[in-house]
Design a protein around this motif. Structure first.
Motif, short mmCIF file in Angstrom:
data_model
loop_
_atom_site.label_atom_id
_atom_site.label_comp_id
_atom_site.label_asym_id
_atom_site.label_seq_id
_atom_site.Cartn_x
_atom_site.Cartn_y
_atom_site.Cartn_z
N PHE A 1 0.73 -1.26 -0.29
CA PHE A 1 0.03 -0.16 -0.05
C PHE A 1 0.69 1.27 -0.07
O PHE A 1 0.47 2.07 -0.66
CB PHE A 1 -0.96 0.09 1.28
N ILE A 2 1.85 1.27 0.69
CA ILE A 2 2.66 2.34 1.01
C ILE A 2 3.34 2.64 -0.42
O ILE A 2 3.54 3.66 -1.06
CB ILE A 2 3.74 2.11 2.06
N ILE B 1 1.10 3.95 -3.07
CA ILE B 1 1.06 5.37 -2.87
C ILE B 1 2.05 6.35 -3.56
O ILE B 1 2.14 7.02 -4.40
CB ILE B 1 0.89 5.91 -1.38
N CYS C 1 2.24 5.68 -7.41
CA CYS C 1 1.07 6.42 -8.04
C CYS C 1 1.63 7.97 -8.07
O CYS C 1 1.36 8.64 -9.03
CB CYS C 1 -0.26 6.31 -7.28
N LEU C 2 2.12 8.43 -6.88
CA LEU C 2 2.47 9.78 -6.82
C LEU C 2 3.56 10.08 -7.95
O LEU C 2 3.67 11.06 -8.56
CB LEU C 2 2.98 10.18 -5.67
N ILE D 1 2.65 14.59 -0.92
CA ILE D 1 2.02 13.15 -0.44
C ILE D 1 0.97 13.50 0.24
O ILE D 1 -0.32 12.95 -0.08
CB ILE D 1 3.03 12.45 0.73
N TYR E 1 -1.54 14.22 -2.82
CA TYR E 1 -2.16 13.13 -3.66
C TYR E 1 -3.09 12.57 -2.48
O TYR E 1 -4.20 11.78 -2.95
CB TYR E 1 -0.91 12.40 -3.80
N ILE E 2 -2.79 12.13 -1.34
CA ILE E 2 -3.72 11.50 -0.31
C ILE E 2 -4.98 12.23 -0.17
O ILE E 2 -6.05 11.52 -0.14
CB ILE E 2 -3.03 11.14 0.86
N ILE F 1 -7.27 11.41 -3.11
CA ILE F 1 -7.77 9.83 -2.58
C ILE F 1 -9.06 10.26 -1.68
O ILE F 1 -10.18 9.62 -1.95
CB ILE F 1 -6.80 9.07 -2.16
N ASN G 1 -8.28 15.59 -10.30
CA ASN G 1 -7.14 14.74 -10.19
C ASN G 1 -6.01 15.32 -11.16
O ASN G 1 -4.95 15.58 -10.77
CB ASN G 1 -7.15 13.50 -10.31
#
Length: 243
Positions: A119-120, A123, A126-127, A165, A168-169, A172, A231
């Motif tokens: 998951f980390i 992320i 994707c960034l 970060i 981006y989060i 989401i 986005n």
């Protein structure tokens, strides 16, 4: 800065509802692949406009023209995203294979750890993919620039890793909250209709089915395209915030 980016992206994405409908129609036929590449190609144009612009809320949405160019750009976008997602996929597969050789609690614990690390890594991947797309558009669509890791690190260093970060989060979270809110509102409305219909002797099943269809249509033709533009616009503006 982050809130200004979100505000601009929300206003920008809602300027032309016809564009959202067009993207929704393309999404409906995305299983044919060509429409899917046109969607990603359009998002590429949104990013391109943002990385060469500023936060002002005045830019118009890009036009739907030169579809061949849009298709080619869309293919490049998909290539970049797939390449960056390979590493998280490999990490997950490694943990799955190792956990498969174990049993009991140790196997389960390893899977949980693997999922967390994946998951980390996902992320971050994707960034990096999004910033890579911005870097590519900024350099006139040169595909190699999307994978120029040293240059991308410099860009993110200038913007700030924390800001990147968190932005981006935040996107989401915005996507999840907006999607849930729309679904919940439609669900409540048609639940009330269904209950009222049952009291009046009308078949509630048909009402609930209609509600599900309305929810799917609104998600596909409005919410989904709206969020994709938000986005793309947000990441592009973030990229333009380099010192």
């Amino acid at each position: 800065m982050i809130l200004d980016i979100y505000k601009d992206a929300f206003e920008y994405s809602a300027k032309d509802w016809k564009t959202l409908i067009i993207l929704g129609i393309l999404c409906l036929f995305s299983f044919l692949l060509i429409p899917a590449f046109l969607i990603t190609g359009y998002n590429y144009r949104v990013i391109n406009q943002a990385v060469h612009g500023v936060i002002n809320g005045k830019d118009p949405l890009p036009d739907f023209d030169d579809l061949i160019s849009m298709f080619v750009d869309g293919v490049k976008v998909v290539i970049v995203e797939i390449v960056y997602l390979i590493l998280p996929a490999i990490i997950f597969l490694i943990f799955v294979v190792i956990a498969g050789q174990l049993t009991g609690a140790l196997s389960s614990a390893l899977l949980v750890i693997g999922c967390l690390i994946t998951f980390i890594a996902g992320i971050l991947a994707c960034l990096m993919a999004q910033m890579g797309l911005c870097h590519m558009t900024y350099h006139d669509g040169l595909l190699g620039k999307a994978f120029a890791l040293s240059e991308l690190k410099k860009v993110i260093d200038e913007i700030g890793w924390f800001e990147c970060i968190i932005t981006y989060i935040g996107l989401i979270i915005i996507s999840l909250v907006l999607s849930f809110a729309v679904t919940a509102i439609i669900g409540i409305i048609f639940t009330v209709f269904g209950i009222s219909g049952s009291i009046l002797g009308v078949d509630a099943g048909g009402i609930f089915l209609l509600g599900a269809l309305v929810n799917s249509a609104i998600t596909m033709f409005i919410v989904g395209p709206y969020l994709s533009i938000i986005n793309a616009r947000s990441i592009g503006l973030l990229y333009s915030m380099q010192i």
